[in-house]
Design a protein around this motif. Structure first.
Motif, short mmCIF file in Angstrom:
data_model
loop_
_atom_site.label_atom_id
_atom_site.label_comp_id
_atom_site.label_asym_id
_atom_site.label_seq_id
_atom_site.Cartn_x
_atom_site.Cartn_y
_atom_site.Cartn_z
N ALA A 105 0.81 -1.22 0.00
CA ALA A 105 0.00 0.00 0.00
C ALA A 105 0.84 1.27 0.00
O ALA A 105 0.30 2.36 -0.21
CB ALA A 105 -0.92 0.01 1.21
N LEU A 106 2.15 1.15 0.22
CA LEU A 106 3.00 2.35 0.33
C LEU A 106 2.92 3.25 -0.91
O LEU A 106 2.82 4.48 -0.77
CB LEU A 106 4.44 1.95 0.62
CG LEU A 106 4.70 1.36 2.01
CD1 LEU A 106 6.16 0.92 2.15
CD2 LEU A 106 4.35 2.37 3.09
N PRO A 107 2.98 2.71 -2.15
CA PRO A 107 2.84 3.60 -3.31
C PRO A 107 1.50 4.32 -3.36
O PRO A 107 1.43 5.50 -3.75
CB PRO A 107 3.01 2.65 -4.50
CG PRO A 107 3.76 1.48 -3.96
CD PRO A 107 3.29 1.33 -2.55
N ALA A 108 0.43 3.64 -2.95
CA ALA A 108 -0.88 4.28 -2.93
C ALA A 108 -0.92 5.39 -1.88
O ALA A 108 -1.49 6.47 -2.12
CB ALA A 108 -1.97 3.25 -2.65
N VAL A 109 -0.31 5.14 -0.72
CA VAL A 109 -0.26 6.17 0.32
C VAL A 109 0.51 7.39 -0.18
O VAL A 109 0.09 8.54 0.03
CB VAL A 109 0.39 5.62 1.60
CG1 VAL A 109 0.58 6.72 2.63
CG2 VAL A 109 -0.47 4.50 2.18
N SER A 110 1.62 7.17 -0.88
CA SER A 110 2.39 8.29 -1.44
C SER A 110 1.55 9.07 -2.45
O SER A 110 1.59 10.31 -2.47
CB SER A 110 3.66 7.76 -2.12
OG SER A 110 4.51 7.14 -1.17
N ALA A 111 0.78 8.37 -3.27
CA ALA A 111 -0.08 9.05 -4.25
C ALA A 111 -1.15 9.88 -3.57
O ALA A 111 -1.48 10.99 -4.01
CB ALA A 111 -0.71 8.01 -5.18
N ILE A 112 -1.71 9.35 -2.47
CA ILE A 112 -2.72 10.10 -1.72
C ILE A 112 -2.12 11.38 -1.15
O ILE A 112 -2.72 12.47 -1.25
CB ILE A 112 -3.30 9.22 -0.60
CG1 ILE A 112 -4.10 8.06 -1.18
CG2 ILE A 112 -4.18 10.05 0.34
CD1 ILE A 112 -4.51 7.01 -0.17
N LYS A 113 -0.94 11.27 -0.58
CA LYS A 113 -0.29 12.45 0.01
C LYS A 113 0.02 13.50 -1.06
O LYS A 113 -0.14 14.71 -0.83
CB LYS A 113 0.98 12.04 0.74
CG LYS A 113 0.74 11.23 2.00
CD LYS A 113 2.07 10.82 2.63
CE LYS A 113 1.87 10.04 3.91
NZ LYS A 113 3.16 9.59 4.50
N ARG A 114 0.48 13.05 -2.23
CA ARG A 114 0.82 14.00 -3.31
C ARG A 114 -0.42 14.74 -3.80
O ARG A 114 -0.37 15.94 -4.09
CB ARG A 114 1.48 13.28 -4.48
CG ARG A 114 2.92 12.87 -4.24
CD ARG A 114 3.60 12.49 -5.54
NE ARG A 114 2.91 11.40 -6.22
CZ ARG A 114 3.16 10.11 -6.00
NH1 ARG A 114 4.09 9.75 -5.11
NH2 ARG A 114 2.50 9.17 -6.67
N PHE A 115 -1.54 14.03 -3.90
CA PHE A 115 -2.74 14.65 -4.46
C PHE A 115 -3.41 15.59 -3.46
O PHE A 115 -4.09 16.54 -3.85
CB PHE A 115 -3.73 13.56 -4.89
CG PHE A 115 -4.95 14.10 -5.59
CD1 PHE A 115 -4.85 14.68 -6.85
CD2 PHE A 115 -6.19 14.02 -4.99
CE1 PHE A 115 -5.97 15.19 -7.49
CE2 PHE A 115 -7.32 14.52 -5.63
CZ PHE A 115 -7.20 15.10 -6.89
N ARG A 116 -3.23 15.36 -2.18
CA ARG A 116 -3.83 16.18 -1.12
C ARG A 116 -5.36 16.31 -1.29
O ARG A 116 -5.89 17.39 -1.46
CB ARG A 116 -3.19 17.58 -1.08
CG ARG A 116 -1.73 17.58 -0.69
CD ARG A 116 -1.11 18.96 -0.76
NE ARG A 116 -1.01 19.43 -2.14
CZ ARG A 116 -1.80 20.36 -2.67
NH1 ARG A 116 -2.75 20.93 -1.94
NH2 ARG A 116 -1.65 20.73 -3.93
N PRO A 117 -6.06 15.19 -1.24
CA PRO A 117 -7.50 15.23 -1.49
C PRO A 117 -8.27 15.88 -0.35
O PRO A 117 -7.87 15.82 0.81
CB PRO A 117 -7.87 13.75 -1.62
CG PRO A 117 -6.86 13.06 -0.76
CD PRO A 117 -5.60 13.83 -0.93
N THR A 118 -9.40 16.48 -0.70
CA THR A 118 -10.36 16.92 0.30
C THR A 118 -11.47 15.89 0.47
O THR A 118 -12.25 15.95 1.42
CB THR A 118 -10.99 18.27 -0.07
OG1 THR A 118 -11.69 18.12 -1.33
CG2 THR A 118 -9.91 19.34 -0.22
N ALA A 119 -11.56 14.96 -0.49
CA ALA A 119 -12.54 13.87 -0.40
C ALA A 119 -11.93 12.63 -1.05
O ALA A 119 -11.28 12.72 -2.09
CB ALA A 119 -13.84 14.25 -1.09
N ILE A 120 -12.16 11.47 -0.42
CA ILE A 120 -11.69 10.19 -0.94
C ILE A 120 -12.88 9.24 -0.99
O ILE A 120 -13.57 9.06 0.01
CB ILE A 120 -10.58 9.58 -0.06
CG1 ILE A 120 -9.40 10.54 0.10
CG2 ILE A 120 -10.10 8.26 -0.65
CD1 ILE A 120 -8.33 10.04 1.07
N ILE A 121 -13.09 8.65 -2.17
CA ILE A 121 -14.20 7.71 -2.34
C ILE A 121 -13.62 6.37 -2.78
O ILE A 121 -12.83 6.32 -3.73
CB ILE A 121 -15.21 8.22 -3.39
CG1 ILE A 121 -15.71 9.62 -3.00
CG2 ILE A 121 -16.38 7.26 -3.51
CD1 ILE A 121 -16.62 10.24 -4.04
#
Length: 484
Positions: A105-121
């Motif tokens: 899951a580490l690459p996905a976590v890095s992608a989440i941090k880079r995108f800085r979402p206000t909502a995740i679905i």
């Protein structure tokens, strides 16, 4: 799969929506694409990105989850059925992610941090579990939604923290509220599908019924047996056969139906599926969640063949319950079953009416609204509450019937009326001992999160308070009629 598209809001303004899927079959990614398209209909969305978390994991992990599942479906379907039932128990999976999943899951976590979402679905339970852990650890500060992709709710989708749980039908909502989840956090919006074309064709009258025979996106060989059976039918009909990406299957079917002239039309993978669904009179294929949802939205009844044990069998049960489908349990009777539908006066029309009544064509936009327009604070389900829900479910007890220290209680945000925590009654002792309040009211304070609470309560405080120094809440027992 990772893609990003701009919304209507100006740069730097509006919601940044991240949609997480997992490519186990095509349905989860199709639902993600439908939610992405729905974002374009909102003025408050600045940017949307879709990420298939398996595509950024290791090849071995991706192969085992993506392809290994279908190997089991073909080779040992009874094992898949058993696994579905075992994982259906609510909150059977608790605690942190296992080390292998966490590493992948580490690459996905890095992608989440880079995108800085206000909502995740999330349209798959794997990223839903990951996002819950990130939310509780304070790694993400975003509204989070879990959007299921089958008509029957499976307990594997339940997580310890989320803002909105979106299920396909009202019975799923009743099931979750009976388990103890608050009704204000669960919505029945349907399964997200792409919006139908503005110039959708209309079913023609005065012509033989058109059958749409689907082998699925991957092209399942069962379609060959279906087509062979239709050659023996007595009813008048025409048929369009969609073979997906299986070119070998397409060639075999073309050879099989060649003597029948222009009665059959054979296609490979097509981008015209939405038009075909609206032109056809009867669909023959597997009851995957997305396929079934698309058929229902088009008012197209189904003849169900070769369902995957577990979710597809349960999808079929629901569609038959609604009067929108029939199921073939034997290859030898497929032609007879279709003939029986077409030959009984008025039956096909009644099934089409039932399908249209069952359809939820606006499911994607409604699910999106549940997340973006819902409460800003997450719902936290403590580990103790999860154990209570699992134990009660195994004993076939409704959570609201529990009494004593192991019963469940809710903390409700006094300011907006939304439930922010579900915990055991005995866990209130720590909170009541340190938080001022009168009667059934408490005031949760950030300064007290560092006190020597149990780790569960400390985590609850971090998740609920967000950036606030304090939050007034009231304590409520579960309602006596949980689905009301």
């Amino acid at each position: 799969m990772r893609r990003s598209s701009g919304g209507r809001a100006g740069a730097g303004a509006g919601e940044r929506v991240l949609i997480l899927s997992a490519g186990v079959g095509s349905g989860h990614n199709t639902a993600a694409a439908a939610l992405e398209a729905a974002c374009a209909g909102r003025d408050d969305v600045a940017e949307v990105q879709v990420l298939d978390v398996l595509q950024v994991s290791s090849l071995l992990y991706r192969e085992l989850l993506g392809k290994g599942y279908f190997v089991l479906v073909e080779g040992v379907p009874w094992l898949v059925d058993w696994g579905y039932d075992v994982s259906d128990q609510p909150f059977r999976r608790r605690g942190p992610l296992d080390p292998w999943t966490r590493a992948n899951a580490l690459p996905a976590v890095s992608a989440i941090k880079r995108f800085r979402p206000t909502a995740i679905i999330c349209t798959h339970f794997l990223p839903a579990q990951l996002v819950a852990s990130l939310l509780l650890r304070g790694v993400v500060d975003a509204r989070t939604g879990v959007v299921t992709t089958d008509y029957d709710f499976q307990g594997l989708w339940l997580t310890s923290a989320f803002h909105a749980m979106v299920v396909a039908r009202e019975e799923g909502r009743a099931q979750l509220t009976a388990l103890g989840l608050p009704a204000d956090r669960v919505a029945a919006a349907g399964i997200p599908i792409a919006a139908g074309p503005a110039d959708a064709p209309v079913r023609e009258t005065g012509r033989p019924p058109m059958l749409l025979i689907s082998a699925g996106a991957a092209g399942g060989d069962y379609a060959l047996a279906v087509v062979r059976q239709t050659l023996h039918m007595r009813s008048a009909f025409t048929a369009t056969i969609v073979c997906g990406r299986n070119d070998a299957l397409r060639r075999r079917i073309e050879q099989l139906v060649a003597p029948a002239g222009d009665r059959y039309r054979v296609l490979g993978f097509t981008s015209e599926m939405s038009q075909l669904l609206r032109r056809a009179d009867l669909f023959i294929g597997k009851p995957g969640g997305l396929s079934a949802s698309e058929c229902m939205a088009a008012g197209l009844p189904m003849v169900l063949v070769n369902p995957i044990p577990g979710q597809e069998v349960r999808n079929g049960d629901y569609l038959m319950e609604q009067g929108a489908a029939v199921r073939c349990n034997s290859t030898a009777t497929i032609g007879w079953k279709i003939d029986s539908v077409l030959g009984e006066p008025g039956r096909l029309q009644r099934m089409q009416t039932a399908a249209a009544r069952t359809g939820r064509p606006r499911a994607a936009s409604e699910a999106l609204a549940q997340v973006l327009d819902g409460p800003a604070r997450p719902l936290i389900v403590t580990r103790a509450a999860q154990r209570t829900i699992l134990d009660a479910s195994e004993r076939r007890i409704v959570a609201s019937d529990l009494t004593g220290p192991t019963s469940l209680v809710r903390l409700v945000d006094d300011r907006v009326g939304s439930t922010v925590a579900l915990l055991r009654a005995e866990q209130l002792d720590d909170l009541e001992a340190r938080h001022a309040g009168t009667g059934e009211h408490l005031v949760l304070r950030r300064s007290q999160a560092a006190l020597p609470f149990g780790w569960e309560v400390r985590r609850l405080l971090r998740g609920v308070l967000l950036d606030d120094e304090e939050l007034p809440v009231r304590v409520e027992a579960l309602p006596g009629t949980p689905w009301a």
